[in-house]
Design an enzyme around this catalytic site. Structure first.
Site, PDB file in Angstrom:
ATOM      1  N   ASN A   1      44.717 -66.141 -30.493  1.00  0.00           N
ATOM      2  CA  ASN A   1      45.425 -64.564 -29.663  1.00  0.00           C
ATOM      3  C   ASN A   1      46.592 -64.492 -29.851  1.00  0.00           C
ATOM      4  O   ASN A   1      47.048 -63.147 -29.738  1.00  0.00           O
ATOM      5  CB  ASN A   1      44.826 -65.021 -28.128  1.00  0.00           C
ATOM      6  CG  ASN A   1      45.600 -66.122 -27.705  1.00  0.00           C
ATOM      7  OD1 ASN A   1      46.115 -67.073 -28.349  1.00  0.00           O
ATOM      8  ND2 ASN A   1      45.735 -66.281 -26.318  1.00  0.00           N
TER       9      ASN A   1
ATOM     10  N   GLU B   1      57.296 -75.422 -24.039  1.00  0.00           N
ATOM     11  CA  GLU B   1      57.526 -74.815 -25.541  1.00  0.00           C
ATOM     12  C   GLU B   1      58.699 -73.650 -25.260  1.00  0.00           C
ATOM     13  O   GLU B   1      58.367 -72.853 -23.946  1.00  0.00           O
ATOM     14  CB  GLU B   1      56.387 -74.178 -25.964  1.00  0.00           C
ATOM     15  CG  GLU B   1      55.284 -75.268 -26.499  1.00  0.00           C
ATOM     16  CD  GLU B   1      54.058 -74.819 -27.367  1.00  0.00           C
ATOM     17  OE1 GLU B   1      53.835 -75.345 -28.182  1.00  0.00           O
ATOM     18  OE2 GLU B   1      53.441 -73.621 -26.797  1.00  0.00           O
TER      19      GLU B   1
ATOM     20  N   CYS C   1      46.299 -66.628 -21.966  1.00  0.00           N
ATOM     21  CA  CYS C   1      46.269 -67.726 -20.915  1.00  0.00           C
ATOM     22  C   CYS C   1      46.996 -67.550 -19.765  1.00  0.00           C
ATOM     23  O   CYS C   1      46.660 -67.882 -18.963  1.00  0.00           O
ATOM     24  CB  CYS C   1      46.384 -69.014 -21.768  1.00  0.00           C
ATOM     25  SG  CYS C   1      48.321 -68.944 -22.417  1.00  0.00           S
TER      26      CYS C   1
ATOM     27  N   GLU D   1      49.259 -76.919 -23.982  1.00  0.00           N
ATOM     28  CA  GLU D   1      49.298 -76.011 -23.254  1.00  0.00           C
ATOM     29  C   GLU D   1      47.782 -75.170 -23.386  1.00  0.00           C
ATOM     30  O   GLU D   1      47.373 -74.687 -24.301  1.00  0.00           O
ATOM     31  CB  GLU D   1      50.087 -74.947 -23.879  1.00  0.00           C
ATOM     32  CG  GLU D   1      50.513 -73.597 -23.260  1.00  0.00           C
ATOM     33  CD  GLU D   1      49.685 -72.540 -23.326  1.00  0.00           C
ATOM     34  OE1 GLU D   1      48.716 -72.228 -22.390  1.00  0.00           O
ATOM     35  OE2 GLU D   1      50.056 -71.728 -24.429  1.00  0.00           O
TER      36      GLU D   1
END
Length: 537
Positions: free
Chosen positions: A201, A511, A335, A301
Site C-alpha cells: 500500500n 518506526e 492501516c 506493524e
C-alpha cells in the site's frame, strides 16, 4: 505496513492542492465510461527508463535473475494490463542475499556515523531528483492517484533525510556505579543483518522507513519487496547503487508464489538478527513463531481497526474534514484509516449530512494517471470482495447506504464507489473487522464512557482519533484509548519525526523518530574496575 500521513500531505505543495480541491471543487463521483476506454490505452513513460528493472533483483551490488529463471507477472490494478515481470526468488536466492549482507556488515558497521549520513543524504537527493519517475511507478503498480503518489515519494524520501541527520548522533550513556572505583558506560551497536518485509500500500515509504534507520546505525538489509508492487522497490535499489551504497549493504529481492518460502528463510536463518514486518496480524504471528528458533529481534506493524470519535462539543466542519482525510486516503487502504466512525447523537445527523455531501460531491474515481481523479482502484479483486461483503452485511442488518455502495465495473474490476453508511451497529462486520477500502460506517453513541469502551473493544490497537474542544476531555480520552497513536482534532498523524506503531495485536516496536533508531541497535554495557585506586593510595 505499510500505511499517507500528515507529513506526506504537508511536505509538498501538491498536498495542499488535494485538500483544497476536496473542500471547494465539486467533481462527479463516477467517471464516464469513455474515460475508462481512454485510461485502458495509457502506457506510462519514465523520464529515466533505466529505473524500470524487469526480471532482475539487486543482490550484493549487482542485478541478478532468479536461479530458477522463474518470474511472476505484475499487473496494473486500474486496467488489468501487464506492467512487467519480476524474479521469483526462492530460498537459495534469498540465502545468497543474506550472505552478501553478512559480509558487507563487517565493514559497514565500522563506518562513522557521518559517513553513513552522507550515503543516506545522497540517496535522499536522488529520490528528490527522480521524484516524477517514482511517482509514475507508484501510480502504475499501486493505482493511487498521482497527487497521492507524489505525496508518498516526498514522505518516503523524508525518512532518508531524517535518519541521515540521526546517524552521527548515536549516543551511549555513562552510568554512576554502586561499586566504589568502578565505571559503567553503554555503547549502542548495530544489531546486524536485518530482514525487511514490506507491504504494497506504500511501495516507497514502507521501505525507506525501515531501511533508513537500519543504515543509519550500521546494519545491512535484505528487503523483500511486495509482489503486487515490486517495481518501486527495485527503482529505489537502483538509486541506492547510484548513491554509492556499498555492495551487499542493501539487497532488494522479489517473490510472489514463493513469498512464504522467502519469509521462512529470512526468519529462520541465524545470520539474520532482526526482522521488521508491516502487514496483517495473522502473518505477523506466523513470522514471530518462525523467529522464535533463533530469538530474533522483531518489529511488527500489523493490522488496525481505528476508531474515529466525534463528540458533541467538536467543531463539526473540522471533524468532517478530518474524517474525510483519515477514512478515504488511498481509497481506505492504509492501516491507520478510520474504520469505525463514532458520532455523538447530539450532532450525528448534522455530521452525517455534511460528511455524505463531501463524499458525494468532491470525489472522482478513475485511473490514477488522469487529472482530477481523487481515488483510484483497490489493489486486487480480493480487496473488492471484502468491501462488498462489508457493505452488504451492514445493509442486511439494518444500516442505510446514503452514498455509493456499489462496484464500478464500467471502470474496471477493481473500482468501488466511495461509500457512506449510517445507522451502524456493533453486530455488523465493520464493527470488528478492518475493511481496508473506501467505506465509512457511522456509529451513533451517547456518552464518553460508552464510546471509549466501544473504541477499545477490539484485539488490535494501532491508531485512534477524536474531535473535541474540551481540553480536559482531550487529555482524558487520549490516555484511555488503547492504541499506539492518537490524533486529536486531526485525521493525519504520521511524520518521520513521530514514533509509528501499535499495541495489543497491532504489534510492537516503533518506526520513524528517535525511537525507530533503537529498533536496530543493541546496548552493550562496559564495566571497568579500579579506576579510582591510584588516587586513593
Amino acid at each position: 505496513m505499510a500505511f499517507l500521513q500528515r507529513s506526506l500531505f504537508s511536505a509538498s505543495r501538491n498536498a495542499t492542492i488535494v485538500r483544497s480541491r476536496f473542500q471547494t471543487k465539486s467533481l462527479p463521483l463516477v467517471l464516464h465510461s469513455s474515460y475508462s476506454r481512454l485510461a485502458s490505452t495509457m502506457v506510462p513513460k519514465l523520464k529515466d527508463p533505466s529505473l524500470f528493472k524487469q526480471d532482475i533483483c539487486y543482490v550484493n551490488g549487482e542485478w541478478v535473475k532468479a536461479q530458477s529463471g522463474k518470474t511472476f507477472e505484475v499487473n496494473d490494478p486500474a486496467t488489468g494490463k501487464l506492467i512487467g515481470t519480476c524474479p521469483e526468488f526462492d530460498a537459495q536466492d534469498t540465502k545468497k542475499a543474506i550472505d552478501a549482507a553478512e559480509v558487507a556488515f563487517e565493514t559497514f558497521r565500522h563506518k562513522t556515523g557521518r559517513e553513513r549520513s552522507k550515503l543516506l543524504r545522497k540517496w535522499y537527493d536522488l529520490m528528490v531528483e527522480n521524484h516524477d519517475d517514482l511517482t509514475t511507478l507508484i501510480t502504475w503498480e499501486n493505482g493511487k492517484p498521482l497527487a497521492d503518489a507524489k505525496g508518498e515519494v516526498t514522505y518516503a524520501a523524508n525518512f532518508f533525510e531524517w535518519f541521515s541527520e540521526e546517524a552521527p548522533r548515536i549516543y551511549g550513556d555513562t552510568i554512576p556505579s554502586s561499586v566504589p572505583g568502578n565505571r559503567v558506560w553503554t555503547i549502542k551497536e548495530p544489531i546486524g543483518v536485518c530482514g525487511l518485509i514490506t507491504p504494497w500500500n506504500f511501495p516507497a515509504a514502507m521501505i525507506t522507513r525501515k531501511v533508513g534507520p537500519a543504515l543509519a546505525v550500521g546494519c545491512t538489509v535484505v528487503c523483500k519487496a511486495p509482489g503486487e508492487t515490486p517495481f518501486t522497490a527495485l527503482a529505489l535499489a537502483e538509486l541506492a547503487h547510484r548513491a554509492g551504497i556499498p555492495a551487499g549493504v542493501v539487497n532488494v529481492i522479489t517473490a510472489l508464489e514463493n513469498t512464504p518460502e522467502v519469509g521462512s528463510t529470512l526468519t529462520t536463518d541465524p545470520v539474520v538478527r532482526k526482522i521488521s514486518f508491516t502487514g496483517s496480524t495473522p502473518v505477523g504471528k506466523l513470522l514471530m513463531k518462525q523467529c522464535s528458533g533463533t530469538l530474533k529481534k522483531l518489529s511488527l506493524e500489523l493490522g488496525g481497526n481505528a476508531p474515529f470519535i466525534v463528540f458533541d462539543d467538536a467543531d463539526v466542519d473540522l471533524a468532517v474534514t478530518g474524517a474525510i482525510a483519515s477514512k478515504f486516503r488511498s481509497s481506505g487502504q492504509t492501516c491507520v484509516c478510520a474504520n469505525r466512525i463514532y458520532v455523538q447523537r447530539g450532532i450525528y445527523d448534522e455530521f452525517a449530512q455534511k460528511f455524505a455531501e463531501q463524499v458525494k460531491n468532491n470525489f472522482r474515481v478513475g485511473n490514477g494517471f488522469e487529472e482530477g481523479v481523487t481515488h483510484g482502484p483497490l489493489i486486487h479483486h480480493r480487496a473488492i470482495d471484502k468491501v462488498e461483503q462489508h457493505v452488504r452485511d451492514a445493509e442486511k442488518k439494518g444500516a442505510k447506504v446514503v452514498v455509493g455502495g456499489h462496484k464500478l465495473e464500467k471502470l474496471g474490476p477493481n473500482f468501488y464507489e466511495p461509500t457512506v453508511i449510517t445507522g451502524m451497529t456493533r453486530d455488523m462486520a465493520m464493527a470488528s473487522e478492518e475493511t481496508f477500502g473506501p467505506v465509512a460506517g457511522l456509529f451513533p453513541f451517547d456518552t464518553e464512557d460508552e464510546v471509549v469502551k466501544l473504541a477499545n473493544s477490539t484485539q488490535v490497537g494501532l491508531a485512534g482519533y477524536f474531535f473535541s474542544r474540551d481540553i480536559q476531555r482531550c487529555v482524558r480520552v487520549a490516555e484511555h484509548l488503547e492504541v499506539g497513536m492518537v490524533g486529536i482534532n486531526t485525521g493525519l498523524i504520521s511524520d518521520p519525526a513521530s514514533p509509528f506503531g501499535g499495541v495489543k495485536e497491532s504489534g510492537f516496536g516503533r518506526e520513524g523518530s528517535l525511537y525507530g533508531i533503537g529498533e536496530y541497535q543493541v546496548t552493550k554495557m562496559v564495566t571497568s574496575g579500579g579506576m579510582g585506586q591510584s588516587l586513593q593510595k
